[in-house]
Design an enzyme around this catalytic site. Sequence first.
Site, PDB file in Angstrom:
ATOM      1  N   HIS A  97      36.710  34.440  35.573  1.00 18.92           N
ATOM      2  CA  HIS A  97      36.712  35.274  36.778  1.00 18.92           C
ATOM      3  C   HIS A  97      36.754  36.755  36.423  1.00 18.92           C
ATOM      4  O   HIS A  97      37.116  37.135  35.306  1.00 18.92           O
ATOM      5  CB  HIS A  97      37.909  34.954  37.668  1.00 18.92           C
ATOM      6  CG  HIS A  97      37.754  33.685  38.452  1.00 18.92           C
ATOM      7  ND1 HIS A  97      38.167  32.469  37.971  1.00 18.92           N
ATOM      8  CD2 HIS A  97      37.220  33.454  39.675  1.00 18.92           C
ATOM      9  CE1 HIS A  97      37.887  31.527  38.866  1.00 18.92           C
ATOM     10  NE2 HIS A  97      37.313  32.091  39.909  1.00 18.92           N
TER      11      HIS A  97
ATOM     12  N   LYS B 289      41.257  39.426  39.377  1.00 14.83           N
ATOM     13  CA  LYS B 289      41.917  38.197  39.869  1.00 14.83           C
ATOM     14  C   LYS B 289      43.375  38.160  39.411  1.00 14.83           C
ATOM     15  O   LYS B 289      43.674  38.421  38.252  1.00 14.83           O
ATOM     16  CB  LYS B 289      41.154  36.947  39.391  1.00 14.83           C
ATOM     17  CG  LYS B 289      41.714  35.666  40.002  1.00 14.83           C
ATOM     18  CD  LYS B 289      40.726  34.518  39.927  1.00 14.83           C
ATOM     19  CE  LYS B 289      41.316  33.233  40.481  1.00 14.83           C
ATOM     20  NZ  LYS B 289      41.629  33.345  41.933  1.00 14.83           N
TER      21      LYS B 289
HETATM   22  N1  LIG Z   1      38.811  29.335  48.405  1.00 14.18           N
HETATM   23  C1  LIG Z   1      37.748  30.045  48.010  1.00 14.18           C
HETATM   24  O1  LIG Z   1      36.584  29.598  48.119  1.00 14.18           O
HETATM   25  C2  LIG Z   1      37.963  31.406  47.453  1.00 14.18           C
HETATM   26  C3  LIG Z   1      39.241  31.894  47.364  1.00 14.18           C
HETATM   27  N2  LIG Z   1      39.458  33.184  46.965  1.00 14.18           N
HETATM   28  C4  LIG Z   1      40.852  33.639  47.030  1.00 14.18           C
HETATM   29  O2  LIG Z   1      40.991  34.537  48.126  1.00 14.18           O
HETATM   30  C5  LIG Z   1      42.058  35.432  47.868  1.00 14.18           C
HETATM   31  C6  LIG Z   1      41.587  36.866  48.078  1.00 14.18           C
HETATM   32  O3  LIG Z   1      40.622  37.199  47.103  1.00 14.18           O
HETATM   33  P1  LIG Z   1      39.917  38.627  47.087  1.00 14.18           P
HETATM   34  O4  LIG Z   1      39.257  38.904  48.390  1.00 14.18           O
HETATM   35  O5  LIG Z   1      39.115  38.685  45.849  1.00 14.18           O
HETATM   36  O6  LIG Z   1      41.206  39.582  46.918  1.00 14.18           O
HETATM   37  P2  LIG Z   1      41.397  41.092  47.398  1.00 14.18           P
HETATM   38  O7  LIG Z   1      42.595  41.592  46.669  1.00 14.18           O
HETATM   39  O8  LIG Z   1      40.109  41.840  47.285  1.00 14.18           O
HETATM   40  O9  LIG Z   1      41.740  40.958  48.960  1.00 14.18           O
HETATM   41  C7  LIG Z   1      42.959  40.510  49.475  1.00 14.18           C
HETATM   42  C8  LIG Z   1      43.187  41.268  50.771  1.00 14.18           C
HETATM   43  O10 LIG Z   1      44.314  40.723  51.447  1.00 14.18           O
HETATM   44  C9  LIG Z   1      45.033  41.806  52.014  1.00 14.18           C
HETATM   45  N3  LIG Z   1      46.409  41.423  52.316  1.00 14.18           N
HETATM   46  C10 LIG Z   1      47.415  41.131  51.444  1.00 14.18           C
HETATM   47  N4  LIG Z   1      48.551  40.898  52.133  1.00 14.18           N
HETATM   48  C11 LIG Z   1      48.241  41.021  53.444  1.00 14.18           C
HETATM   49  C12 LIG Z   1      48.996  40.916  54.656  1.00 14.18           C
HETATM   50  N5  LIG Z   1      50.313  40.627  54.650  1.00 14.18           N
HETATM   51  N6  LIG Z   1      48.355  41.106  55.832  1.00 14.18           N
HETATM   52  C13 LIG Z   1      47.043  41.390  55.868  1.00 14.18           C
HETATM   53  N7  LIG Z   1      46.276  41.524  54.759  1.00 14.18           N
HETATM   54  C14 LIG Z   1      46.877  41.345  53.570  1.00 14.18           C
HETATM   55  C15 LIG Z   1      44.926  42.906  50.957  1.00 14.18           C
HETATM   56  O11 LIG Z   1      45.254  44.194  51.496  1.00 14.18           O
HETATM   57  C16 LIG Z   1      43.485  42.772  50.548  1.00 14.18           C
HETATM   58  O12 LIG Z   1      42.631  43.534  51.374  1.00 14.18           O
HETATM   59  C17 LIG Z   1      42.531  35.119  46.443  1.00 14.18           C
HETATM   60  O13 LIG Z   1      43.648  34.252  46.521  1.00 14.18           O
HETATM   61  C18 LIG Z   1      41.334  34.408  45.830  1.00 14.18           C
HETATM   62  O14 LIG Z   1      41.660  33.574  44.767  1.00 14.18           O
HETATM   63  C19 LIG Z   1      38.449  34.017  46.628  1.00 14.18           C
HETATM   64  C20 LIG Z   1      37.158  33.573  46.672  1.00 14.18           C
HETATM   65  C21 LIG Z   1      36.809  32.230  47.071  1.00 14.18           C
HETATM   66  O1  LIG Z   2      39.635  35.050  43.118  1.00 14.68           O
HETATM   67  C1  LIG Z   2      38.407  34.737  43.172  1.00 14.68           C
HETATM   68  O2  LIG Z   2      37.514  35.585  43.106  1.00 14.68           O
HETATM   69  C2  LIG Z   2      38.061  33.329  43.356  1.00 14.68           C
HETATM   70  N1  LIG Z   2      39.022  32.487  43.613  1.00 14.68           N
HETATM   71  C3  LIG Z   2      38.903  31.105  43.856  1.00 14.68           C
HETATM   72  C4  LIG Z   2      39.704  30.334  42.830  1.00 14.68           C
HETATM   73  O3  LIG Z   2      40.846  30.745  42.524  1.00 14.68           O
HETATM   74  O4  LIG Z   2      39.238  29.312  42.339  1.00 14.68           O
HETATM   75  C5  LIG Z   2      37.495  30.637  44.037  1.00 14.68           C
HETATM   76  C6  LIG Z   2      36.443  31.398  43.284  1.00 14.68           C
HETATM   77  O5  LIG Z   2      36.341  30.894  42.000  1.00 14.68           O
HETATM   78  C7  LIG Z   2      36.649  32.897  43.320  1.00 14.68           C
END
Ligand SMILES: NC(=O)C1=CN([C@@H]2O[C@H](COP(=O)(O)OP(=O)(O)OC[C@H]3O[C@@H](n4cnc5c(N)ncnc54)[C@H](O)[C@@H]3O)[C@@H](O)[C@H]2O)C=CC1
Ligand SMILES: O=C(O)C1=N[C@H](C(=O)O)C[C@H](O)C1
Length: 269
Positions: free
Chosen positions: A158, A162
Site C-alpha cells: 500500500h 496507510k
Molecule cells: N474497504 C475498502 O474497500 C477500503 C477501505 N479503505 C479504508 O478506508 C479508511 C480511510 O482511508 P483513506 O481515505 O485512504 O484515509 P484518509 O486519511 O485519506 O481519510 C480519512 C478521513 O476520515 C476523516 N475522519 C477521521 N475521523 C473523523 C471523524 N471523527 N469524523 C469525520 N471524519 C473523520 C479524516 O479527517 C479524513 O478526511 C482506511 O481505514 C482505509 O484502510 C480504503 C480503501 C478501500
Molecule cells: O488504506 C487503503 O488505501 C486501502 N485499504 C483497504 C485495506 O486495508 O485492505 C483496502 C485497499 O487495499 C486500500
Amino acid sequence: MSDLPGIVVTGASGRMGQMLIKTVVESDKARLVGAVEREGHDWVGRDVGEAMGSVALGVTVTDEPLEAFSKAQAVIDFTAPAATLQFAKLAAQARAVHVIGTTGMSDEDIAQLEPCGRHAVIVRAGNMSLGVNLLTLLTQKVAAALDEDFDIEVIEYHHRHKVDAPSGTALMLGEAAAAGRGVALNDVADRGRDGITGARKRGDIGFTAIRGGDIIGEHDVMFAADGEQIVLRHKATDRSLFAKGALKAALWGQDQKPGEYDMLDVLGL
Ligand SMILES: NC(=O)C1=CN([C@@H]2O[C@H](COP(=O)(O)OP(=O)(O)OC[C@H]3O[C@@H](n4cnc5c(N)ncnc54)[C@H](O)[C@@H]3O)[C@@H](O)[C@H]2O)C=CC1
Ligand SMILES: O=C(O)C1=N[C@H](C(=O)O)C[C@H](O)C1
C-alpha cells in the site's frame, strides 16, 4: 425532491471520501445529501464540491453527523475505527444503512457493532471490490485443497499514508485461508517477524506489509512448498473500484432487514 436514496459520505476530505462523493454524484441511482468531516477540519462549513476544487454541489460539509444521517437512507464511511464506532451508533439511531469500509478495527471494536446491527443494516468489508471478494473464495478453496506442506503467506502493498497493518484485505484473505484449513486465524497468524524469530512454524499463516509511494492496494496469497509455489494476486489500480462497491452495498442495503452483512452478501457470491 427526488426519490433516489440519499447518501451521506463521512471523512469527506479523505482519499476515499472524495472518491465516494464523486461516485455518488455521478450515479443515477443515488443522490448526495450530506458530507461529514471531523470537528475543526477546515472543510467544515464549505460546499463540498468547491472544497474538492470543483463545482458547487449544494452540500455543506458538517461536523454534526446525526443531523446529516437523519436526512439520509445510507451512510458510507471510510474513516478511522473510533469515528466508525461513533457513526455506527448514530446510523442505527437514524435507521440508515451503514456501509463501513474503515479498516484497522480490533475484535473489540467489531463486537461493538453488534447492538447497532439490531436496529439498522450494516455492511462491512475490508475491501469492497468484486475481485478481492472473489479472491477470498479462491483462497479458501486452495487452502482446503492443500495440506500444511504448503506454507501460506499473505503479502500486501500500500501507499505510504496507510496507517494500519496488516490491511483489512490481508486479514480477509488470512481468514479465508484459515477457514479453508479449518483453523482459527488468531491461533495461526504470524503478524510480525524481526530478529531471531526461529524457523517458520508449520501451519502458520504469515503476513507482510509493504508501504511505499502511491500504491493503491495489491495483495498476494502465496502457497509455498518444497519445489513449487502458487501465488494468487489482486491488484487495484483505481480507488473508484472501492467506491463503486460501497455505493452498490448502500443501495443493496435498502431492501435488507437490520443485521450485519459483508460484500459476499451484497455480491451474492
Ligand atoms: N474497504 C475498502 O474497500 C477500503 C477501505 N479503505 C479504508 O478506508 C479508511 C480511510 O482511508 P483513506 O481515505 O485512504 O484515509 P484518509 O486519511 O485519506 O481519510 C480519512 C478521513 O476520515 C476523516 N475522519 C477521521 N475521523 C473523523 C471523524 N471523527 N469524523 C469525520 N471524519 C473523520 C479524516 O479527517 C479524513 O478526511 C482506511 O481505514 C482505509 O484502510 C480504503 C480503501 C478501500
Ligand atoms: O488504506 C487503503 O488505501 C486501502 N485499504 C483497504 C485495506 O486495508 O485492505 C483496502 C485497499 O487495499 C486500500
